[in-house]
Motif scaffolding. Structure first.
Motif: not given
Length: 606
Positions: A343-361
């Motif tokens: 796993a790579q380190a996440l650079p300083r984020a711009r802040g774009a967040v996207r959720m794609e067809n998320v299912t959870f319980g």
């Protein structure tokens, strides 16, 4: 055995100490085996008429002494004293080394348990009480010391004693030595008959003790509610029931252990009777001197003690199995949220967040979120509303990977959050929750929680931006004031301002506000909202709120219903549609009239 082998890694870290412990154990065992020999010297060569051995004659000759009865008496007395003092001194050193190595293993194990528990998911902690996890770290971690003491140190010392004594006893009388060791397998075998009942009793006792600890922790944490509803006696009765259960389990364990001791003692007593009979015959036949018989009898008593120690080892280990199981459960469990290899380190984020067809319980077959998809641009403010239990908090907790979705994925700046390092991901997300959790540290340490190296000027600047500087200055030690547990010495609004200051200082590009003002009065809420506006500036923000007054200025609002997005749009657009959001708005701002369509709403209502 796999569980016990896992504990070996903690012994390897102390291998240098264990080498010294082994050397000292051998030495003290040899000295302990020699302690009765001055008695033989006294009985055979001082009180009896047996000539002194040649070895002793040569030793006395070095000091120009004759082996008279007086000299031999002094040798017997001083020899016994020297052996005792030397053995005792080495035993003290041995105990010190073993105590250090043993405690070091305990705290190494406790540290590993603590580290693993911190990295378990919120789902795990929601299913296990704080008292239970606390018991694993502070109580069950001692099993590593007790296992090595029971399975290695104590039986190792006993085994060495047996070897030395067997050699010396064989030199005195091989037949009696053989008889003494014939009963040993029976003494050891008797303990295995009660191993399973002992294990079950120990597990039951430990389970009840953990429930007691959890009960105490929960009761004292909620003591205001307990006192307000006058439930002290009821909680005391519940504690007493738990205590009675522990006593019954302990009585059962003690009874089984007593039966084990009785069976072993009976075998040892019968064996001793046979050996005494044969030994007396050998003395009468002059095959064994009286001093030799006295030494043999001393060894016989010690031999029985060492045999009981070895026989009790499996029983003692069975008693520790419950703690070992609880420790192994944490050490062996795979983390629910783990970093992928590479796993790579996440650079300083711009802040774009996207959720794609998320299912959870949280439970199999019971979905909380169903196929949720949304996209938030950098710097955009998204409000999430809906009835209680619909999954609002669960949705935003997927962003910092407090959980992983069953299906679908979450992306930050286009990268799947499962492909980046957890630390780098969470360092770029700030959270302000409904209940601001503060540690019993100083105020400055609480604000600098996300940036421990922050300068005092930066801490104060964050506090000013959060409208917290003024009340902090009024405290006795200002920023150095140490808070009570969970910040109980502050009001709800003051705690929330410190939480906002903490988020400001962290300076993360993504911000999550989970009901930040729901528990505050209207006046305090306005002060908090001013601080929140400063905090939200330039950040991608997710706001969860029941009060729709706090979400009106959001760039976009999504309404969750039955785990899915029912509506999405601005405040004005959703009111104009007359759907679920409009009904929720109408309920909170009921004017006695039905909600108006958007075309008829005035500027103040928009």
């Amino acid at each position: 055995m796999q569980k016990y082998r896992r504990l070996l890694q903690y012994a390897r870290r102390q291998r240098f100490h264990f080498v010294l412990i082994f050397a000292l154990t051998v030495t003290t065992s040899a000295l302990a085996a020699l302690q009765p020999w001055p008695l033989k010297l006294l009985a055979d060569h001082v009180l009896g008429k047996v000539p002194a051995p040649e070895v002793l004659d040569h030793a006395l000759g070095w000091f120009a002494l004759e082996p008279t009865k007086t000299v031999l008496l002094w040798v017997a007395v001083l020899g016994g004293l020297v052996l005792f003092l030397l053995n005792s001194a080495l035993d003290v050193v041995l105990t010190q080394w073993w105590t250090f190595a043993g405690r070091r293993m305990v705290y190494d194990l406790a540290a590993d348990l603590f580290a693993r528990l911190q990295r378990r998911s919120l789902l795990f902690h929601s299913r296990n009480t704080v008292g239970d996890t606390l018991g694993r770290v502070t109580g069950d971690s001692w099993c590593v010391y007790q296992v090595f003491d029971t399975a290695l140190f104590t039986p190792g010392h006993a085994l060495l004693m047996l070897i030395f004594m067997a050699l010396l006893m064989a030199g005195l009388d091989p037949t009696l030595t053989l008889l003494a060791f014939v009963v040993a397998p029976f003494m050891v075998g008797a303990s295995f008959l009660v191993s399973k009942p002992l294990r079950l009793a120990a597990k039951l006792k430990r389970d009840i003790e953990i429930r007691i600890q959890s009960h105490i922790q929960q009761t004292l944490t909620g003591i205001p509610v307990v006192q307000a509803f006058v439930q002290e006696e009821r909680e005391q009765e519940r504690f007493q029931r738990f205590a009675d259960g522990v006593i019954r389990a302990q009585q059962r364990s003690t009874l089984i252990g007593s039966l084990n001791s009785l069976s072993s003692g009976l075998i040892a007593t019968l064996g001793t009777a046979v050996i005494l009979w044969v030994g007396a015959l050998h003395v009468a036949e002059h095959r064994l001197p009286v001093g030799g018989l006295l030494v043999f009898l001393y060894y016989l008593g010690s031999l029985q003690t060492q045999m009981k120690t070895l026989a009790g080892g499996p029983t003692a280990l069975q008693g520790l199995s419950a703690a070992v199981d609880r420790v192994s459960e944490i050490l062996e469990a795979a983390p629910e949220v783990a970093e992928r290899p590479g796993a790579q380190a996440l650079p300083r984020a711009r802040g774009a967040v996207r959720m794609e067809n998320v299912t959870f319980g949280y439970e199999p077959g019971h979905e909380i979120l169903r196929g949720v998809s949304l996209e938030v641009e950098p710097g955009e403010t998204l409000a999430i509303v809906g009835s209680s239990g619909v999954g609002k908090t669960t949705l935003v907790q997927l962003i910092p990977r407090f959980f992983d979705p069953w299906q679908g994925r979450v992306r930050v700046d286009g990268q799947d959050v499962r492909d980046v390092q957890l630390r780098s991901l969470r360092s770029q997300i700030a959270l302000v929750a409904q209940e601001a959790f503060l540690f019993p540290f100083s105020i400055s340490e609480n604000i600098a929680l996300g940036r421990p190296d922050a300068a005092r000027a930066e801490i104060e600047a964050a506090a000013r931006a959060a409208n917290a500087h003024e009340f902090i200055q009024r405290l006795p030690q200002g920023y150095d004031t140490v808070l009570g547990e969970r910040g109980v010495t502050l009001s709800g609004g003051e705690r929330q301002r410190l939480s906002i200051a903490r988020a400001l200082l962290k300076d993360a590009p993504v911000l999550i506000l989970d009901e930040p003002t729901s528990a505050l009065d209207a006046e305090t809420e306005q002060a908090i909202l001013q601080a929140l506006e400063r905090l939200m500036e330039g950040r991608t923000t997710f706001i969860i709120a029941h009060r729709l007054s706090t979400v009106r200025r959001a760039d976009r609002i999504v309404v969750l219903e039955n785990g899915a997005i029912a509506e999405s749009g601005s405040h004005a657009e959703l009111l104009g549609r007359g759907g679920l959001y409009a009904r929720l708005h109408h309920l909170q701002f009921d004017t006695g009239k039905p909600p108006l369509p958007a075309a008829q709403l005035g500027p103040s209502q928009l």
